[in-house]
Write a protein that holds these residues in place. Structure first.
Motif, PDB file in Angstrom:
ATOM      1  N   ARG A 105       0.845  -1.215   0.000  1.00  0.00           N
ATOM      2  CA  ARG A 105       0.000   0.000   0.000  1.00  0.00           C
ATOM      3  C   ARG A 105       0.871   1.252   0.000  1.00  0.00           C
ATOM      4  O   ARG A 105       0.597   2.224  -0.709  1.00  0.00           O
ATOM      5  N   ASP A 119      -3.875   5.556  -8.330  1.00  0.00           N
ATOM      6  CA  ASP A 119      -4.631   6.335  -7.355  1.00  0.00           C
ATOM      7  C   ASP A 119      -4.510   5.655  -5.992  1.00  0.00           C
ATOM      8  O   ASP A 119      -5.369   4.856  -5.596  1.00  0.00           O
ATOM      9  N   ASN A 122      -7.537   5.985  -3.238  1.00  0.00           N
ATOM     10  CA  ASN A 122      -8.782   5.229  -3.399  1.00  0.00           C
ATOM     11  C   ASN A 122      -8.569   3.741  -3.685  1.00  0.00           C
ATOM     12  O   ASN A 122      -9.519   3.034  -4.031  1.00  0.00           O
ATOM     13  N   ALA A 123      -7.352   3.288  -3.553  1.00  0.00           N
ATOM     14  CA  ALA A 123      -7.080   1.861  -3.770  1.00  0.00           C
ATOM     15  C   ALA A 123      -7.802   1.029  -2.707  1.00  0.00           C
ATOM     16  O   ALA A 123      -7.854   1.395  -1.535  1.00  0.00           O
ATOM     17  N   LYS A 124      -8.402  -0.068  -3.127  1.00  0.00           N
ATOM     18  CA  LYS A 124      -9.167  -0.917  -2.211  1.00  0.00           C
ATOM     19  C   LYS A 124      -8.405  -2.203  -1.918  1.00  0.00           C
ATOM     20  O   LYS A 124      -7.772  -2.776  -2.789  1.00  0.00           O
ATOM     21  N   HIS A 125      -8.508  -2.626  -0.674  1.00  0.00           N
ATOM     22  CA  HIS A 125      -7.836  -3.858  -0.258  1.00  0.00           C
ATOM     23  C   HIS A 125      -8.867  -4.946   0.016  1.00  0.00           C
ATOM     24  O   HIS A 125      -9.889  -4.705   0.657  1.00  0.00           O
ATOM     25  N   ASN A 126      -8.588  -6.160  -0.482  1.00  0.00           N
ATOM     26  CA  ASN A 126      -9.474  -7.303  -0.292  1.00  0.00           C
ATOM     27  C   ASN A 126      -8.883  -8.203   0.795  1.00  0.00           C
ATOM     28  O   ASN A 126      -7.979  -8.997   0.542  1.00  0.00           O
ATOM     29  N   TRP A 127      -9.386  -8.053   2.024  1.00  0.00           N
ATOM     30  CA  TRP A 127      -8.873  -8.814   3.163  1.00  0.00           C
ATOM     31  C   TRP A 127      -9.014 -10.306   2.934  1.00  0.00           C
ATOM     32  O   TRP A 127      -8.087 -11.079   3.167  1.00  0.00           O
ATOM     33  N   GLY A 242      -4.793   0.125   6.541  1.00  0.00           N
ATOM     34  CA  GLY A 242      -5.841   1.138   6.590  1.00  0.00           C
ATOM     35  C   GLY A 242      -6.794   1.050   7.756  1.00  0.00           C
ATOM     36  O   GLY A 242      -7.810   1.767   7.789  1.00  0.00           O
TER      37      GLY A 242
END
Length: 524
Positions: A105, A119, A122-127, A242
Protein backbone atom coordinates in the motif's frame (compact mmCIF):
# COMPACT_ATOMS: atom_id res chain seq x y z
CA UNK A 1 32.68 -57.92 13.52
CA UNK A 2 31.44 -54.42 12.79
CA UNK A 3 31.33 -51.88 15.60
CA UNK A 4 28.34 -49.51 15.62
CA UNK A 5 27.36 -46.01 16.70
CA UNK A 6 29.92 -43.75 18.36
CA UNK A 7 32.60 -46.47 18.45
CA UNK A 8 33.18 -46.09 14.72
CA UNK A 9 35.48 -43.46 13.30
CA UNK A 10 34.11 -41.19 10.59
CA UNK A 11 36.44 -42.83 8.05
CA UNK A 12 35.26 -46.30 8.98
CA UNK A 13 31.61 -45.24 8.73
CA UNK A 14 32.27 -43.88 5.24
CA UNK A 15 33.87 -47.17 4.17
CA UNK A 16 30.91 -49.18 5.49
CA UNK A 17 28.43 -46.91 3.71
CA UNK A 18 30.23 -47.53 0.44
CA UNK A 19 30.13 -51.29 1.02
CA UNK A 20 26.58 -51.73 2.24
CA UNK A 21 24.62 -48.77 0.98
CA UNK A 22 22.83 -46.05 2.91
CA UNK A 23 19.73 -47.94 4.06
CA UNK A 24 21.63 -50.97 5.42
CA UNK A 25 24.16 -48.69 7.10
CA UNK A 26 21.40 -46.73 8.83
CA UNK A 27 20.21 -49.98 10.39
CA UNK A 28 23.72 -50.81 11.59
CA UNK A 29 24.33 -47.36 13.07
CA UNK A 30 20.86 -47.17 14.59
CA UNK A 31 20.68 -47.58 18.33
CA UNK A 32 18.55 -50.67 17.97
CA UNK A 33 15.65 -50.46 20.42
CA UNK A 34 15.71 -54.19 21.24
CA UNK A 35 19.27 -53.73 22.54
CA UNK A 36 18.30 -50.71 24.61
CA UNK A 37 15.70 -52.10 26.99
CA UNK A 38 13.00 -52.89 24.47
CA UNK A 39 12.01 -49.28 23.68
CA UNK A 40 9.94 -48.80 20.53
CA UNK A 41 11.84 -45.64 19.57
CA UNK A 42 15.31 -44.27 20.08
CA UNK A 43 13.84 -40.77 20.16
CA UNK A 44 10.32 -39.46 20.74
CA UNK A 45 9.75 -35.77 20.03
CA UNK A 46 6.74 -34.00 21.50
CA UNK A 47 5.94 -30.92 19.39
CA UNK A 48 6.00 -30.47 15.64
CA UNK A 49 7.28 -26.90 15.49
CA UNK A 50 10.60 -25.68 14.16
CA UNK A 51 12.62 -27.19 17.01
CA UNK A 52 10.79 -30.50 17.01
CA UNK A 53 11.09 -30.91 13.25
CA UNK A 54 14.76 -30.02 13.39
CA UNK A 55 15.78 -32.52 16.07
CA UNK A 56 13.61 -35.34 14.70
CA UNK A 57 14.84 -35.01 11.12
CA UNK A 58 18.51 -34.74 12.03
CA UNK A 59 18.26 -37.67 14.46
CA UNK A 60 16.62 -39.79 11.76
CA UNK A 61 19.38 -38.84 9.30
CA UNK A 62 21.88 -40.07 11.90
CA UNK A 63 20.14 -43.42 12.10
CA UNK A 64 17.79 -43.08 15.07
CA UNK A 65 14.29 -44.54 15.02
CA UNK A 66 12.10 -41.49 15.64
CA UNK A 67 8.49 -40.66 16.45
CA UNK A 68 7.15 -37.12 16.34
CA UNK A 69 3.92 -36.15 18.11
CA UNK A 70 2.09 -32.96 17.30
CA UNK A 71 -1.31 -31.72 18.45
CA UNK A 72 -2.85 -28.26 18.01
CA UNK A 73 -5.28 -27.06 20.68
CA UNK A 74 -7.85 -24.79 18.98
CA UNK A 75 -8.03 -21.20 20.25
CA UNK A 76 -11.09 -19.73 21.99
CA UNK A 77 -12.15 -18.53 18.52
CA UNK A 78 -11.72 -22.04 17.09
CA UNK A 79 -8.59 -21.29 15.06
CA UNK A 80 -6.41 -24.32 14.38
CA UNK A 81 -3.65 -25.25 11.96
CA UNK A 82 -1.41 -28.01 10.71
CA UNK A 83 2.03 -29.31 11.57
CA UNK A 84 4.92 -26.86 11.72
CA UNK A 85 4.29 -24.98 14.95
CA UNK A 86 3.79 -21.26 15.43
CA UNK A 87 6.33 -19.92 12.92
CA UNK A 88 4.83 -21.10 9.60
CA UNK A 89 1.23 -21.21 10.79
CA UNK A 90 0.57 -18.26 13.10
CA UNK A 91 3.90 -16.48 13.44
CA UNK A 92 6.89 -15.51 11.31
CA UNK A 93 5.61 -16.58 7.90
CA UNK A 94 2.07 -15.10 7.82
CA UNK A 95 3.36 -12.05 9.75
CA UNK A 96 5.96 -11.32 7.07
CA UNK A 97 3.40 -11.85 4.29
CA UNK A 98 0.96 -9.38 5.86
CA UNK A 99 3.86 -7.00 6.44
CA UNK A 100 4.52 -7.19 2.69
CA UNK A 101 0.83 -6.49 2.04
CA UNK A 102 0.98 -3.33 4.16
CA UNK A 103 4.18 -2.22 2.45
CA UNK A 104 2.49 -2.70 -0.93
CA UNK A 105 0.00 0.00 0.00
CA UNK A 106 2.84 2.37 0.85
CA UNK A 107 4.60 1.50 -2.39
CA UNK A 108 1.50 2.61 -4.31
CA UNK A 109 2.09 6.08 -2.94
CA UNK A 110 5.81 5.95 -3.77
CA UNK A 111 5.10 4.84 -7.32
CA UNK A 112 3.40 8.13 -8.23
CA UNK A 113 6.74 9.91 -7.70
CA UNK A 114 8.34 7.51 -10.15
CA UNK A 115 5.91 8.21 -12.94
CA UNK A 116 3.17 5.62 -12.35
CA UNK A 117 -0.39 6.79 -12.94
CA UNK A 118 -2.13 5.15 -9.96
CA UNK A 119 -4.63 6.33 -7.36
CA UNK A 120 -3.20 5.21 -3.98
CA UNK A 121 -5.81 7.12 -1.96
CA UNK A 122 -8.78 5.23 -3.40
CA UNK A 123 -7.08 1.86 -3.77
CA UNK A 124 -9.17 -0.92 -2.21
CA UNK A 125 -7.84 -3.86 -0.26
CA UNK A 126 -9.47 -7.30 -0.29
CA UNK A 127 -8.87 -8.81 3.16
CA UNK A 128 -10.43 -12.17 2.30
CA UNK A 129 -8.31 -12.61 -0.83
CA UNK A 130 -5.15 -11.84 1.12
CA UNK A 131 -6.01 -14.25 3.96
CA UNK A 132 -7.03 -17.03 1.57
CA UNK A 133 -3.75 -16.70 -0.34
CA UNK A 134 -1.73 -16.68 2.88
CA UNK A 135 -3.55 -19.74 4.21
CA UNK A 136 -3.11 -21.56 0.93
CA UNK A 137 0.64 -21.00 1.13
CA UNK A 138 0.71 -22.18 4.76
CA UNK A 139 -1.12 -25.40 3.83
CA UNK A 140 1.55 -26.08 1.21
CA UNK A 141 4.17 -25.78 3.97
CA UNK A 142 2.20 -28.18 6.21
CA UNK A 143 2.09 -30.71 3.40
CA UNK A 144 5.82 -30.32 2.78
CA UNK A 145 6.63 -31.04 6.43
CA UNK A 146 4.59 -34.25 6.37
CA UNK A 147 6.25 -35.40 3.17
CA UNK A 148 9.72 -34.80 4.60
CA UNK A 149 8.90 -36.75 7.77
CA UNK A 150 7.70 -39.68 5.68
CA UNK A 151 10.80 -39.54 3.47
CA UNK A 152 13.04 -39.72 6.52
CA UNK A 153 11.13 -42.64 8.03
CA UNK A 154 9.79 -40.66 11.01
CA UNK A 155 6.49 -41.81 12.50
CA UNK A 156 4.13 -38.81 12.65
CA UNK A 157 1.55 -39.20 15.43
CA UNK A 158 -1.23 -36.59 15.51
CA UNK A 159 -2.02 -36.97 19.23
CA UNK A 160 -1.78 -34.95 22.42
CA UNK A 161 1.15 -36.40 24.34
CA UNK A 162 1.69 -36.65 28.08
CA UNK A 163 4.39 -38.44 30.04
CA UNK A 164 3.62 -41.53 32.08
CA UNK A 165 7.22 -42.16 33.11
CA UNK A 166 10.67 -41.12 31.98
CA UNK A 167 10.46 -43.52 29.05
CA UNK A 168 6.68 -43.84 28.50
CA UNK A 169 4.40 -41.46 26.61
CA UNK A 170 0.60 -41.61 26.58
CA UNK A 171 -1.11 -40.48 23.38
CA UNK A 172 -4.62 -39.05 23.63
CA UNK A 173 -7.10 -37.70 21.07
CA UNK A 174 -9.53 -35.01 22.18
CA UNK A 175 -12.98 -36.42 22.89
CA UNK A 176 -11.69 -39.98 23.08
CA UNK A 177 -11.04 -42.21 26.09
CA UNK A 178 -8.66 -44.34 24.04
CA UNK A 179 -5.09 -43.94 25.30
CA UNK A 180 -2.15 -45.34 23.35
CA UNK A 181 1.26 -45.93 24.88
CA UNK A 182 4.68 -45.69 23.25
CA UNK A 183 8.15 -45.99 24.74
CA UNK A 184 11.41 -44.26 23.88
CA UNK A 185 14.98 -44.22 25.11
CA UNK A 186 15.18 -40.41 24.82
CA UNK A 187 12.41 -37.82 24.78
CA UNK A 188 12.55 -34.24 23.52
CA UNK A 189 9.86 -31.74 24.55
CA UNK A 190 9.45 -28.96 21.98
CA UNK A 191 5.87 -27.82 22.56
CA UNK A 192 6.58 -24.09 22.26
CA UNK A 193 4.42 -21.35 23.70
CA UNK A 194 0.94 -19.95 23.32
CA UNK A 195 -0.42 -16.38 23.66
CA UNK A 196 -1.73 -15.29 27.06
CA UNK A 197 -5.36 -14.18 27.37
CA UNK A 198 -5.85 -11.30 29.87
CA UNK A 199 -7.48 -12.43 33.11
CA UNK A 200 -10.10 -9.69 33.33
CA UNK A 201 -13.88 -9.77 32.90
CA UNK A 202 -14.52 -10.30 29.18
CA UNK A 203 -10.93 -11.33 28.44
CA UNK A 204 -12.31 -14.26 26.45
CA UNK A 205 -13.44 -11.80 23.78
CA UNK A 206 -9.82 -11.16 22.75
CA UNK A 207 -8.26 -12.67 19.69
CA UNK A 208 -4.51 -13.39 19.59
CA UNK A 209 -1.83 -13.73 16.94
CA UNK A 210 -3.05 -17.35 16.68
CA UNK A 211 -6.31 -15.99 15.21
CA UNK A 212 -5.24 -12.88 13.32
CA UNK A 213 -3.86 -14.55 10.20
CA UNK A 214 -7.00 -16.58 9.53
CA UNK A 215 -9.66 -13.99 10.42
CA UNK A 216 -12.50 -14.47 7.93
CA UNK A 217 -13.47 -10.77 8.05
CA UNK A 218 -11.43 -7.57 8.33
CA UNK A 219 -10.64 -6.64 11.96
CA UNK A 220 -11.84 -3.04 11.68
CA UNK A 221 -10.95 -0.65 14.48
CA UNK A 222 -8.49 -2.61 16.60
CA UNK A 223 -7.00 -2.31 20.07
CA UNK A 224 -3.74 -4.20 20.60
CA UNK A 225 -2.86 -5.08 24.20
CA UNK A 226 0.90 -5.09 24.68
CA UNK A 227 3.87 -3.33 23.09
CA UNK A 228 6.42 -6.10 22.63
CA UNK A 229 7.46 -6.99 19.10
CA UNK A 230 4.35 -9.07 18.27
CA UNK A 231 2.04 -6.22 19.26
CA UNK A 232 4.01 -3.59 17.36
CA UNK A 233 4.33 -5.73 14.24
CA UNK A 234 0.57 -6.31 14.29
CA UNK A 235 0.01 -2.56 14.76
CA UNK A 236 2.20 -1.80 11.74
CA UNK A 237 0.37 -4.33 9.58
CA UNK A 238 -3.15 -3.27 10.52
CA UNK A 239 -2.41 0.45 10.32
CA UNK A 240 -0.63 -0.08 7.01
CA UNK A 241 -3.70 -1.84 5.62
CA UNK A 242 -5.84 1.14 6.59
CA UNK A 243 -7.39 0.07 9.92
CA UNK A 244 -7.74 2.43 12.90
CA UNK A 245 -5.21 0.93 15.34
CA UNK A 246 -4.34 1.60 18.99
CA UNK A 247 -1.72 0.02 21.25
CA UNK A 248 -2.14 -0.21 25.03
CA UNK A 249 1.22 0.07 26.82
CA UNK A 250 1.59 -0.82 30.49
CA UNK A 251 5.27 0.05 30.95
CA UNK A 252 7.69 0.44 28.04
CA UNK A 253 7.58 -0.16 24.31
CA UNK A 254 9.89 -3.07 23.43
CA UNK A 255 11.24 -3.10 26.98
CA UNK A 256 13.69 -5.95 26.26
CA UNK A 257 15.29 -4.09 23.34
CA UNK A 258 17.63 -1.12 23.01
CA UNK A 259 15.47 1.74 24.25
CA UNK A 260 16.71 4.39 21.81
CA UNK A 261 15.70 2.09 18.96
CA UNK A 262 12.39 1.25 20.64
CA UNK A 263 11.54 4.95 20.82
CA UNK A 264 12.28 5.34 17.10
CA UNK A 265 9.92 2.49 16.25
CA UNK A 266 7.20 3.98 18.45
CA UNK A 267 7.59 7.43 16.88
CA UNK A 268 7.48 5.99 13.37
CA UNK A 269 4.30 4.03 14.13
CA UNK A 270 2.72 7.13 15.69
CA UNK A 271 3.49 9.16 12.55
CA UNK A 272 1.70 6.47 10.55
CA UNK A 273 -1.43 6.89 12.66
CA UNK A 274 -1.05 4.30 15.41
CA UNK A 275 -2.37 5.65 18.74
CA UNK A 276 -0.51 4.70 21.94
CA UNK A 277 -2.35 4.45 25.27
CA UNK A 278 0.59 4.78 27.65
CA UNK A 279 0.71 3.64 31.28
CA UNK A 280 -2.63 1.93 30.85
CA UNK A 281 -4.01 -1.39 32.08
CA UNK A 282 -7.06 -3.27 30.87
CA UNK A 283 -9.95 -3.54 33.33
CA UNK A 284 -12.86 -5.05 31.38
CA UNK A 285 -14.17 -5.93 27.91
CA UNK A 286 -17.91 -5.92 27.24
CA UNK A 287 -19.47 -7.27 24.07
CA UNK A 288 -22.09 -4.96 22.59
CA UNK A 289 -24.22 -5.04 19.46
CA UNK A 290 -24.20 -2.24 16.91
CA UNK A 291 -26.32 -2.72 13.75
CA UNK A 292 -26.01 -6.52 14.02
CA UNK A 293 -22.23 -6.27 14.23
CA UNK A 294 -20.39 -7.15 17.43
CA UNK A 295 -18.32 -4.40 19.01
CA UNK A 296 -16.45 -4.29 22.29
CA UNK A 297 -16.52 -1.64 24.99
CA UNK A 298 -13.08 -1.60 26.58
CA UNK A 299 -12.51 -0.13 30.04
CA UNK A 300 -8.94 0.73 31.02
CA UNK A 301 -7.11 2.71 33.69
CA UNK A 302 -4.05 4.96 33.75
CA UNK A 303 -1.70 3.48 36.36
CA UNK A 304 -0.12 6.85 37.17
CA UNK A 305 -3.18 9.00 37.87
CA UNK A 306 -5.84 6.31 38.31
CA UNK A 307 -8.08 7.86 35.64
CA UNK A 308 -10.46 5.38 34.02
CA UNK A 309 -11.56 5.57 30.38
CA UNK A 310 -13.68 3.63 27.92
CA UNK A 311 -13.54 3.20 24.15
CA UNK A 312 -15.26 1.05 21.52
CA UNK A 313 -13.39 -1.31 19.21
CA UNK A 314 -14.30 -3.89 16.60
CA UNK A 315 -11.43 -6.18 17.62
CA UNK A 316 -9.24 -6.55 20.71
CA UNK A 317 -5.97 -8.41 20.09
CA UNK A 318 -4.04 -9.71 23.09
CA UNK A 319 -0.26 -9.53 22.69
CA UNK A 320 0.68 -9.35 26.37
CA UNK A 321 3.05 -12.29 26.28
CA UNK A 322 3.26 -16.03 25.79
CA UNK A 323 3.38 -18.96 28.20
CA UNK A 324 5.13 -22.27 27.73
CA UNK A 325 2.88 -25.17 26.75
CA UNK A 326 3.73 -27.50 29.60
CA UNK A 327 0.26 -27.96 31.06
CA UNK A 328 -1.39 -31.39 31.36
CA UNK A 329 1.83 -33.18 30.38
CA UNK A 330 2.58 -34.64 33.86
CA UNK A 331 6.06 -33.10 33.81
CA UNK A 332 6.41 -32.39 37.51
CA UNK A 333 4.88 -35.77 38.35
CA UNK A 334 7.93 -37.51 36.89
CA UNK A 335 10.42 -35.02 38.32
CA UNK A 336 10.91 -32.48 35.50
CA UNK A 337 11.70 -29.13 37.10
CA UNK A 338 10.08 -25.94 35.78
CA UNK A 339 11.23 -22.35 36.24
CA UNK A 340 9.05 -19.55 37.60
CA UNK A 341 7.63 -18.90 34.11
CA UNK A 342 6.55 -22.51 33.71
CA UNK A 343 9.36 -23.34 31.27
CA UNK A 344 11.42 -26.49 31.55
CA UNK A 345 14.64 -25.89 33.48
CA UNK A 346 17.52 -27.11 31.33
CA UNK A 347 21.27 -27.16 30.92
CA UNK A 348 22.46 -27.80 27.38
CA UNK A 349 18.85 -28.77 26.62
CA UNK A 350 18.87 -31.55 29.26
CA UNK A 351 16.11 -31.38 31.86
CA UNK A 352 16.31 -32.56 35.47
CA UNK A 353 15.44 -36.05 34.15
CA UNK A 354 18.58 -37.12 32.30
CA UNK A 355 16.98 -38.74 29.22
CA UNK A 356 14.40 -35.97 28.70
CA UNK A 357 15.36 -32.79 26.85
CA UNK A 358 13.71 -29.43 26.12
CA UNK A 359 14.34 -27.13 23.16
CA UNK A 360 12.81 -23.96 21.77
CA UNK A 361 10.36 -21.64 23.49
CA UNK A 362 9.46 -24.24 26.13
CA UNK A 363 13.03 -24.35 27.50
CA UNK A 364 14.25 -21.95 30.17
CA UNK A 365 16.67 -19.22 29.18
CA UNK A 366 16.19 -19.72 25.44
CA UNK A 367 15.41 -16.77 23.15
CA UNK A 368 11.96 -17.25 21.62
CA UNK A 369 13.25 -17.28 18.06
CA UNK A 370 12.70 -19.89 15.34
CA UNK A 371 16.35 -20.11 14.16
CA UNK A 372 17.49 -20.61 17.75
CA UNK A 373 15.11 -23.56 18.25
CA UNK A 374 16.27 -25.08 14.95
CA UNK A 375 19.91 -24.74 16.00
CA UNK A 376 19.20 -26.28 19.42
CA UNK A 377 17.47 -29.23 17.74
CA UNK A 378 20.22 -29.96 15.24
CA UNK A 379 23.03 -29.73 17.78
CA UNK A 380 21.13 -31.91 20.27
CA UNK A 381 20.62 -34.59 17.62
CA UNK A 382 24.35 -34.53 16.82
CA UNK A 383 25.20 -34.88 20.52
CA UNK A 384 22.78 -37.79 21.00
CA UNK A 385 23.39 -39.74 17.79
CA UNK A 386 26.56 -38.34 16.27
CA UNK A 387 30.06 -37.74 17.50
CA UNK A 388 29.57 -34.10 18.44
CA UNK A 389 29.92 -32.28 21.73
CA UNK A 390 29.03 -28.87 20.28
CA UNK A 391 26.62 -26.85 22.41
CA UNK A 392 24.27 -24.03 21.51
CA UNK A 393 25.85 -20.56 21.41
CA UNK A 394 23.68 -18.02 23.24
CA UNK A 395 25.79 -15.01 22.25
CA UNK A 396 25.35 -12.53 19.41
CA UNK A 397 21.86 -13.66 18.45
CA UNK A 398 20.58 -11.51 15.56
CA UNK A 399 16.93 -10.52 15.37
CA UNK A 400 14.58 -8.24 13.45
CA UNK A 401 11.29 -6.50 14.18
CA UNK A 402 9.09 -6.17 11.09
CA UNK A 403 7.43 -2.83 11.75
CA UNK A 404 6.80 -0.45 8.79
CA UNK A 405 10.38 0.76 9.08
CA UNK A 406 12.14 -2.41 10.15
CA UNK A 407 14.59 -2.80 13.02
CA UNK A 408 17.45 -5.28 13.11
CA UNK A 409 20.12 -5.87 15.73
CA UNK A 410 22.91 -8.21 16.79
CA UNK A 411 24.84 -8.21 20.03
CA UNK A 412 24.37 -5.89 22.99
CA UNK A 413 21.95 -3.01 23.40
CA UNK A 414 23.50 0.29 24.46
CA UNK A 415 22.09 -0.22 27.97
CA UNK A 416 23.65 -3.70 28.20
CA UNK A 417 27.01 -2.44 26.91
CA UNK A 418 27.13 0.36 29.49
CA UNK A 419 26.12 -2.02 32.28
CA UNK A 420 28.74 -4.60 31.30
CA UNK A 421 31.71 -2.43 30.26
CA UNK A 422 30.93 0.98 31.84
CA UNK A 423 30.13 4.14 29.90
CA UNK A 424 33.72 5.38 29.70
CA UNK A 425 34.85 2.18 27.99
CA UNK A 426 32.40 2.12 25.10
CA UNK A 427 32.23 4.24 21.97
CA UNK A 428 28.99 4.58 20.04
CA UNK A 429 29.19 5.54 16.35
CA UNK A 430 25.91 6.58 14.74
CA UNK A 431 24.27 8.14 11.73
CA UNK A 432 20.84 9.21 10.49
CA UNK A 433 20.28 8.80 6.77
CA UNK A 434 17.66 8.73 4.01
CA UNK A 435 17.55 5.66 1.73
CA UNK A 436 17.88 6.71 -1.92
CA UNK A 437 14.53 5.15 -2.83
CA UNK A 438 12.86 7.48 -0.29
CA UNK A 439 14.43 10.62 -1.76
CA UNK A 440 11.90 11.44 -4.51
CA UNK A 441 8.77 10.98 -2.36
CA UNK A 442 10.54 12.81 0.52
CA UNK A 443 9.68 9.92 2.81
CA UNK A 444 11.31 9.25 6.21
CA UNK A 445 13.97 11.87 5.58
CA UNK A 446 16.84 11.28 8.01
CA UNK A 447 14.59 8.96 9.99
CA UNK A 448 16.57 5.79 9.27
CA UNK A 449 19.39 5.19 11.71
CA UNK A 450 22.51 3.11 12.35
CA UNK A 451 24.32 2.60 15.64
CA UNK A 452 27.51 0.62 16.21
CA UNK A 453 28.63 0.02 19.82
CA UNK A 454 32.35 -0.63 20.37
CA UNK A 455 34.58 -1.71 23.26
CA UNK A 456 37.43 0.78 23.59
CA UNK A 457 39.40 -1.69 25.74
CA UNK A 458 39.56 -4.26 22.91
CA UNK A 459 40.67 -2.23 19.90
CA UNK A 460 37.06 -1.07 19.41
CA UNK A 461 35.73 -4.59 18.97
CA UNK A 462 32.08 -4.31 17.98
CA UNK A 463 29.70 -5.28 20.79
CA UNK A 464 26.39 -4.38 19.17
CA UNK A 465 24.97 -3.31 15.82
CA UNK A 466 21.58 -1.65 15.42
CA UNK A 467 19.79 -0.65 12.24
CA UNK A 468 16.43 1.06 11.65
CA UNK A 469 15.33 1.18 8.03
CA UNK A 470 14.29 -0.94 5.03
CA UNK A 471 15.23 -4.63 4.82
CA UNK A 472 16.63 -4.73 8.35
CA UNK A 473 16.73 -8.52 8.63
CA UNK A 474 18.58 -8.91 5.33
CA UNK A 475 21.15 -6.28 6.27
CA UNK A 476 21.82 -7.40 9.85
CA UNK A 477 22.34 -11.05 8.88
CA UNK A 478 25.73 -10.43 7.29
CA UNK A 479 26.93 -8.12 10.01
CA UNK A 480 25.99 -10.76 12.60
CA UNK A 481 28.35 -13.18 10.84
CA UNK A 482 31.16 -10.60 10.95
CA UNK A 483 30.59 -10.09 14.67
CA UNK A 484 30.96 -13.85 15.20
CA UNK A 485 34.44 -13.40 13.72
CA UNK A 486 35.26 -10.59 16.17
CA UNK A 487 35.12 -7.65 13.77
CA UNK A 488 36.49 -4.31 14.99
CA UNK A 489 35.50 -0.80 14.00
CA UNK A 490 38.69 -0.34 11.91
CA UNK A 491 37.93 -3.54 9.99
CA UNK A 492 34.40 -2.30 9.35
CA UNK A 493 35.81 1.03 8.14
CA UNK A 494 38.19 -0.73 5.75
CA UNK A 495 35.32 -2.67 4.13
CA UNK A 496 34.20 -1.20 0.83
CA UNK A 497 30.54 -0.27 0.75
CA UNK A 498 28.20 -1.12 -2.10
CA UNK A 499 26.83 2.10 -3.52
CA UNK A 500 24.10 3.21 -3.38
CA UNK A 501 22.70 1.04 -0.56
CA UNK A 502 21.53 1.46 3.01
CA UNK A 503 24.10 -1.06 4.28
CA UNK A 504 27.05 0.98 2.99
CA UNK A 505 26.38 3.49 5.77
CA UNK A 506 27.91 1.00 8.20
CA UNK A 507 31.27 1.39 6.45
CA UNK A 508 31.60 5.16 6.79
CA UNK A 509 30.51 5.94 10.35
CA UNK A 510 32.68 8.72 11.73
CA UNK A 511 30.48 10.57 14.26
CA UNK A 512 30.35 9.38 17.87
CA UNK A 513 27.69 10.15 20.43
CA UNK A 514 30.44 11.34 22.76
CA UNK A 515 31.45 14.07 20.28
CA UNK A 516 28.03 15.70 20.29
CA UNK A 517 28.31 16.35 16.53
CA UNK A 518 25.30 16.18 14.22
CA UNK A 519 25.03 12.57 12.95
CA UNK A 520 22.69 13.39 10.06
CA UNK A 521 24.15 12.37 6.72
CA UNK A 522 24.06 14.76 3.77
CA UNK A 523 24.80 13.92 0.16
CA UNK A 524 25.43 10.42 -1.19
Amino acid sequence: MLLTGKHLTLTKKTEIKKQLGTEITKKIFRKISEKKGGYQYDLAVIGGGSGGLSVSQKAAELGAKVALMDYVEPTLRGSKWGIGGACPNVGCIPKKLLHAAAQSRENLHFSTFYGWDVDPINAKHNWNLMINNVQSYIRSLNWGYKVKLRQKGIDYLNFFARLKSEHEIELVRKGSDDVKLITAENIVIATGGTPIIPQVPGGEHCITSNDLFSLPTPPGKTLILGAAYIGLEAAGVLSGLGFDTSVMVRSKVLRKFDQQMAKMIQNNLARKGVAFLHKSVLKEIKKIQNNNNSKYLVSFQNIENGQEKQAEFDTVLSAIGRRAQTQRMNLEKIGIALDKEGKIAQKNCQSSVKNIYAIGDVSSGSPELTPFAISQGKLLAFRLYGDSTQKTDYSLIPTAVFTPLEYGSAGLSEEEAISTYKLENIEVYHSYFTPLEFALPHFAENECYIKVICNKLENEKILGIHYFGPNAGEIIQGFAASMKCGITKSQLDSTLGIHPTCAENFTNLDVTKRSGKDPKKTGC
